[in-house]
Design an enzyme around this catalytic site. Structure first.
Site, mmCIF file in Angstrom:
data_model
loop_
_atom_site.group_PDB
_atom_site.id
_atom_site.type_symbol
_atom_site.label_atom_id
_atom_site.label_comp_id
_atom_site.label_asym_id
_atom_site.label_seq_id
_atom_site.Cartn_x
_atom_site.Cartn_y
_atom_site.Cartn_z
ATOM 1 N N THR A 362 0.777 -1.380 0.150
ATOM 2 C CA THR A 362 -0.057 0.162 0.205
ATOM 3 C C THR A 362 0.845 1.395 0.023
ATOM 4 O O THR A 362 0.339 2.356 0.197
ATOM 5 C CB THR A 362 -1.076 0.020 1.277
ATOM 6 O OG1 THR A 362 -0.345 -0.068 2.507
ATOM 7 C CG2 THR A 362 -2.061 -0.986 1.061
ATOM 8 N N GLU A 363 2.137 1.371 -0.144
ATOM 9 C CA GLU A 363 2.962 2.325 -0.190
ATOM 10 C C GLU A 363 4.486 1.882 -0.720
ATOM 11 O O GLU A 363 4.578 0.771 -0.223
ATOM 12 C CB GLU A 363 3.276 3.200 0.878
ATOM 13 C CG GLU A 363 1.847 4.163 1.335
ATOM 14 C CD GLU A 363 2.118 5.175 2.382
ATOM 15 O OE1 GLU A 363 3.509 5.448 2.453
ATOM 16 O OE2 GLU A 363 1.331 5.610 3.060
ATOM 17 N N ASN A 364 5.048 2.450 -1.722
ATOM 18 C CA ASN A 364 6.434 2.321 -2.110
ATOM 19 C C ASN A 364 6.591 3.554 -3.037
ATOM 20 O O ASN A 364 5.445 3.943 -3.586
ATOM 21 C CB ASN A 364 6.559 0.986 -2.629
ATOM 22 C CG ASN A 364 7.906 0.765 -3.274
ATOM 23 O OD1 ASN A 364 7.905 0.285 -4.655
ATOM 24 N ND2 ASN A 364 8.921 1.100 -2.889
#
Ligand code: BG6
Length: 465
Positions: A362-364
């Site tokens: 959900t984030e990178n």
């Protein structure tokens, strides 16, 4: 043939306070982010952000043009409950209903974070996460979310990066309390957040039985700086305190012993009330949402200095246990974060081996100084290269058996960084504003926009330029 599942959730992420703006519009109450005054000179606040509140239809249309299958965003607590609890602001509910319906119109699955760093100011004034009343307030907020949106949202995640908040005391305790708080207080708040999440898992399963819910820590592989046995011990320690502490509890119902041993040695053991462990061990997540930016490398510290706080990805040190150091094998972003695409594979494999639950990224992403050219282009080849390298290793991990169900990097659209303003840009869509000149927040497609569209179209088969 694509190596990724055919229903792979390609998309991207944002969070309410960093993208929405409209900080006091339509009945919204104030969050700790709205009243923050500790910005470094020249760095914007969050009051207008990317003005997504007024541009959401245009933004969703752009996401659809890229072919998004999912969009991960958070719900602003004070837009729904201006006083943290009690009276519900219907206009807040209406906004998220419209956003969700707009996404579904294009077959984009909403992935909803319940809480992303924006505690209501009124709860913060009443002790914040130190106060067990905040657990009940979170439960109430979650209930309203499941009741109103649980018919259409398939994926929920509870608290964004609880583990990073615990590493940056002002984030978990509130700025004022962090000035005088003890380490024990940080982990007391942390315990309360676990209880709040457990209540949300149970509520979600009851109210929205077709939805799935999971935790959302920031997980990363931890490397020993050398092959010295004591450096390996340092890596075990940071892994336990930063990673497994946050997943062993929801998945296995137990506090990680190595992490607890560290807390004991630094006098940070928190109070557990009767009934807490029952609740914690009986509430289960369905999947693990997680954020990955980079890995960490550690050695055994040589002195007794303790380092907490600072930047979320850098510099933690606990004497006798670990000290984070630079990894000379890795390059860095313009903002000093190490870039480790291979580490993404290591992280995926290690986490999946331990927990055996579906994983959802959900984030990178890459924070960079993007430049808008006079003809309205943003040539962010560096971002494309960053993703190309991460996708190579992500696909390898999936081929090796990791059940990764989606990839939602940070961020769908430019937004305001946690502490480095709008100049640190992450999006596929450029938002034309600066730290002090809001202009019209006009949207432009970056080069990475067109590239990501192709990647999604081919389900990751073609990641070339
Ligand atoms: C994650 C947060 O830790 O990192 C986001 O969930 C944040 O809110 C992102 O924006 C990037 O960090 P920063 O400090 O560059 O904004």
């Amino acid at each position: 043939m694509s190596k990724l599942p055919k229903d792979f959730l390609w998309g991207a992420s944002t969070s309410a306070y960093q993208v929405e703006g409209a900080w006091d519009t339509d009945g919204k109450g104030k969050s700790v982010q709205d009243v923050k005054t500790s910005f470094p000179q020249g760095v914007t606040d969050f009051k207008v952000a990317s003005d997504h509140y007024n541009h959401f239809k245009e933004d969703v249309a752009l996401m659809a043009e890229m072919g998004f299958k999912s969009y991960r965003f958070s719900i602003s607590w004070t837009r729904i409950l201006p006083n943290g609890v009690g009276e519900v602001n219907q206009k807040g509910i209406d906004f998220y209903n419209q956003l969700i319906d707009e996404l579904l119109k294009y077959n984009i699955k909403p992935i909803v974070t319940i809480y992303h760093f924006d505690l209501p100011e009124i709860l913060d004034n009443d002790g914040g996460w130190m106060n067990r009343k905040t657990i009940d307030a979170f439960e109430e907020f979650s209930r309203i979310i499941f009741e109103n949106f649980g018919d259409r949202v398939e994926y929920f995640q509870t608290i964004n990066e609880q583990n990073m908040m615990a590493l940056v005391p002002a984030a978990i305790l509130g700025v004022e309390r962090a000035k005088t708080a003890k380490l024990k207080d940080i982990y007391q708040c942390n315990h309360h957040m676990f209880l709040a999440s457990a209540k949300a898992y149970n509520l979600c399963h009851k109210i929205a039985p077709n939805a799935k819910i999971g935790p959302a820590p920031n997980i990363t592989a931890i490397y020993p700086n050398s092959n010295k046995p004591e450096d390996f011990y340092a890596a075990l320690n940071l892994s336990s305190l930063r990673n497994w502490f946050y997943l062993d509890l929801p998945v296995f119902g137990v506090y990680n012993k190595t992490a607890m041993n560290i807390l004991k040695k630094i006098d940070a053991v928190f109070e557990i009330q009767p009934g807490d462990m029952d609740l914690l061990s009986n509430a289960k997540p369905d999947f693990i949402a997680f954020n990955y930016y980079t890995t960490a490398t550690v050695k055994m510290p040589q002195d007794n200095e303790m380092v907490v706080g600072g930047d979320q990805q850098m510099g933690a040190k606990i004497p006798g246990f670990f000290e984070q150091v630079e990894n000379n094998n890795l390059s860095k972003t313009q903002f000093g974060w190490e870039i480790d695409p291979y580490g993404f594979k290591n992280t995926l494999i290690e986490m999946y081996t331990r927990y055996n639950l579906p994983l959802l990224l959900t984030e990178n992403g890459l924070g960079a100084y993007d430049e808008l050219t006079p003809d309205g282009k943003v040539h962010d080849q560096y971002r494309i290269e960053f993703y190309q390298k991460h996708f190579k290793y992500m696909i390898e991990a999936v081929e090796e058996g990791v059940d990764l169900i989606g990839y939602n990097p940070w961020s769908a659209i430019d937004l305001v960084s946690t502490h480095e303003g709008i100049k640190k840009r992450y999006g596929f869509i450029y938002v034309d504003r600066t730290e002090d000149d809001l202009k019209e927040c006009k949207r432009y497609r970056k080069d990475s926009f067109y590239w990501y569209k192709k990647v999604i179209e081919t389900n990751g088969e073609d990641i070339s330029n």
